[in-house]
Design an enzyme around this catalytic site. Structure first.
Site, mmCIF file in Angstrom:
data_model
loop_
_atom_site.group_PDB
_atom_site.id
_atom_site.type_symbol
_atom_site.label_atom_id
_atom_site.label_comp_id
_atom_site.label_asym_id
_atom_site.label_seq_id
_atom_site.Cartn_x
_atom_site.Cartn_y
_atom_site.Cartn_z
ATOM 1 N N ARG A 103 0.878 -1.183 0.000
ATOM 2 C CA ARG A 103 0.000 0.000 0.000
ATOM 3 C C ARG A 103 0.902 1.215 0.000
ATOM 4 O O ARG A 103 1.701 1.407 0.925
ATOM 5 C CB ARG A 103 -0.924 0.018 1.225
ATOM 6 C CG ARG A 103 -1.671 1.339 1.376
ATOM 7 C CD ARG A 103 -2.774 1.296 2.413
ATOM 8 N NE ARG A 103 -3.906 0.523 1.954
ATOM 9 C CZ ARG A 103 -5.113 0.547 2.534
ATOM 10 N NH1 ARG A 103 -5.323 1.306 3.602
ATOM 11 N NH2 ARG A 103 -6.101 -0.184 2.065
ATOM 12 N N HIS A 130 -7.587 0.911 -6.283
ATOM 13 C CA HIS A 130 -7.716 -0.002 -5.128
ATOM 14 C C HIS A 130 -8.403 -1.290 -5.622
ATOM 15 O O HIS A 130 -9.548 -1.576 -5.288
ATOM 16 C CB HIS A 130 -8.550 0.695 -4.049
ATOM 17 C CG HIS A 130 -8.518 0.031 -2.714
ATOM 18 N ND1 HIS A 130 -7.698 -1.040 -2.400
ATOM 19 C CD2 HIS A 130 -9.229 0.289 -1.564
ATOM 20 C CE1 HIS A 130 -7.899 -1.397 -1.143
ATOM 21 N NE2 HIS A 130 -8.822 -0.615 -0.610
ATOM 22 N N GLN A 133 -10.204 -4.008 -3.275
ATOM 23 C CA GLN A 133 -11.519 -3.603 -2.780
ATOM 24 C C GLN A 133 -12.610 -3.982 -3.782
ATOM 25 O O GLN A 133 -13.695 -4.429 -3.420
ATOM 26 C CB GLN A 133 -11.526 -2.081 -2.554
ATOM 27 C CG GLN A 133 -12.839 -1.545 -2.030
ATOM 28 C CD GLN A 133 -13.145 -2.024 -0.615
ATOM 29 O OE1 GLN A 133 -12.300 -1.924 0.265
ATOM 30 N NE2 GLN A 133 -14.333 -2.556 -0.405
ATOM 31 N N ASP A 219 -17.608 6.954 -1.138
ATOM 32 C CA ASP A 219 -16.374 6.796 -0.364
ATOM 33 C C ASP A 219 -16.042 8.164 0.225
ATOM 34 O O ASP A 219 -16.672 9.176 -0.137
ATOM 35 C CB ASP A 219 -15.249 6.277 -1.297
ATOM 36 C CG ASP A 219 -13.950 5.964 -0.560
ATOM 37 O OD1 ASP A 219 -13.981 5.840 0.684
ATOM 38 O OD2 ASP A 219 -12.901 5.850 -1.226
ATOM 39 N N CYS A 258 -16.639 1.317 0.919
ATOM 40 C CA CYS A 258 -15.467 0.481 1.219
ATOM 41 C C CYS A 258 -15.014 0.630 2.667
ATOM 42 O O CYS A 258 -14.327 -0.238 3.185
ATOM 43 C CB CYS A 258 -14.333 0.810 0.260
ATOM 44 S SG CYS A 258 -13.684 2.483 0.461
ATOM 45 N N ARG A 286 -13.790 -8.931 2.183
ATOM 46 C CA ARG A 286 -12.368 -8.675 1.935
ATOM 47 C C ARG A 286 -11.548 -9.918 2.301
ATOM 48 O O ARG A 286 -10.588 -10.266 1.619
ATOM 49 C CB ARG A 286 -11.867 -7.467 2.764
ATOM 50 C CG ARG A 286 -12.502 -6.120 2.442
ATOM 51 C CD ARG A 286 -12.220 -5.637 1.042
ATOM 52 N NE ARG A 286 -10.823 -5.573 0.686
ATOM 53 C CZ ARG A 286 -10.001 -4.553 0.961
ATOM 54 N NH1 ARG A 286 -10.457 -3.489 1.562
ATOM 55 N NH2 ARG A 286 -8.723 -4.579 0.591
#
Ligand code: CP
Ligand code: NVA
Length: 299
Positions: A103, A130, A133, A219, A258, A286
């Site tokens: 990340r 991402h 996700q 988001d 998310c 996830r």
């Protein structure tokens, strides 16, 4: 030489591969595939240059449940955090580990790590995209609504890393993506590219984007590393998800986020508890999808 299977962005994998990852995730969740001992003796390295709860913990637990080990590299406590090059780090870590989740800030850094790694690298989020996700989001969509092909997904709010991965997914899985976002927040080149994609439409109001939609999404207005500003907050206010917006979408639609959420900003206070909200399943998924992604990379 065997091709290394990096999981960097959705636009690098095809429909069949993405579909196999989603289907395997469903099998893990349903207990059809246990995965126990699949990756015994293998080690996953986690490098996080930004905070994380879901991505970090779900990858860690996924690897343990698949029989593997995990090494968490606190960025600021490694030499990468004090100037050792990404290429040298990649070459060294490739001698110890079997797969890395990274990340970071820029996509350039992610691609640099992948370029010099002789083991698979997984994009654990960067400023641009991402993709992990998205696998969980599509799985959650399909659990509730059915196969995503030809359905309508509406994104309201900031045009950010998660939204860009939705843009990539829409071309691979063939669904309609409605984006309601202030035009000032989308860079011109990106806007031109999006305008050429048939399955994507840009709207200037959340109401119009969510009409007859199967799924409403949003988001945070300020992604990690971004400076908050009143100007941007004011631009985004009309795109907040509230009860009215969710009632405009189809009766049997869902709401996803998310997480982490900022109650009172991109979502009205109690939206995560709305009957259409599936955010906790989305977070759980996830775990199942990380297993399938690890499996795809290590197979
Ligand atoms: N959704 C998500 O990636 O959450 P984290 O930042 O907690 O990993
Ligand atoms: N867009 C958000 C996603 C967090 C998982 C961020 O980058 O901070």
């Amino acid at each position: 030489m065997k091709k290394i299977k990096h999981f960097l962005d959705l636009d690098q994998i095809n429909n069949k591969e993405l579909r196999s990852i989603i289907d395997l995730s469903k099998s893990y969740k349903q207990g059809i595939t246990s995965g126990q001992d699949t990756h015994k003796g293998k080690t996953l390295g986690l490098i996080f240059e930004k905070p994380s709860t879901r991505t970090r913990v779900s990858f860690e637990i996924a690897m343990y449940q698949l029989g593997g080990n995990v090494s968490i590299l606190e960025h600021e406590k490694t030499h990468l955090g004090r100037g050792e090059t990404i290429s040298d780090t990649a070459k060294v870590l490739s001698r110890y580990l079997d797969v890395i989740v990274y990340r970071t800030t820029t996509a350039k850094k992610l691609y640099e790590l992948a370029k010099y790694s002789s083991i698979p690298v997984i994009n654990g989020l960067n400023d641009n995209t991402h993709p992990c996700q998205l696998v969980a989001d599509i799985m959650t969509f399909e659990e509730n609504i059915g196969i995503i092909n030809n359905k309508v997904v509406s994104w309201c709010g900031d045009f950010n890393n998660v939204c860009r991965s939705w843009v990539q997914a829409s071309s691979i899985l063939n669904f309609d993506l409605h984006i309601a976002s202030p035009k000032q927040l989308i860079n011109k080149d990106e806007m031109n590219k999006i305008n050429k994609i048939k399955s994507i439409k840009i709207f200037d109001s959340a109401e119009n984007a969510c009409k007859n939609s199967d799924c409403v999404m949003t988001d945070t207005w300020f992604s990690m590393g971004q400076i908050t500003s009143e100007k941007k907050r004011n631009l985004l206010k009309p795109f907040q998800i509230n009860n009215k917006i969710l009632s405009i979408a189809k009766k049997k639609s869902i709401f996803m986020h998310c997480l982490p959420a900022h109650r009172g900003e991109e979502v009205e206070k109690n939206i995560l508890e709305h009957p259409k909200s599936v955010v906790w399943d989305e977070a759980e998924n996830r775990l199942h999808t990380q297993k399938a992604i690890l499996n795809w990379c290590l197979k």
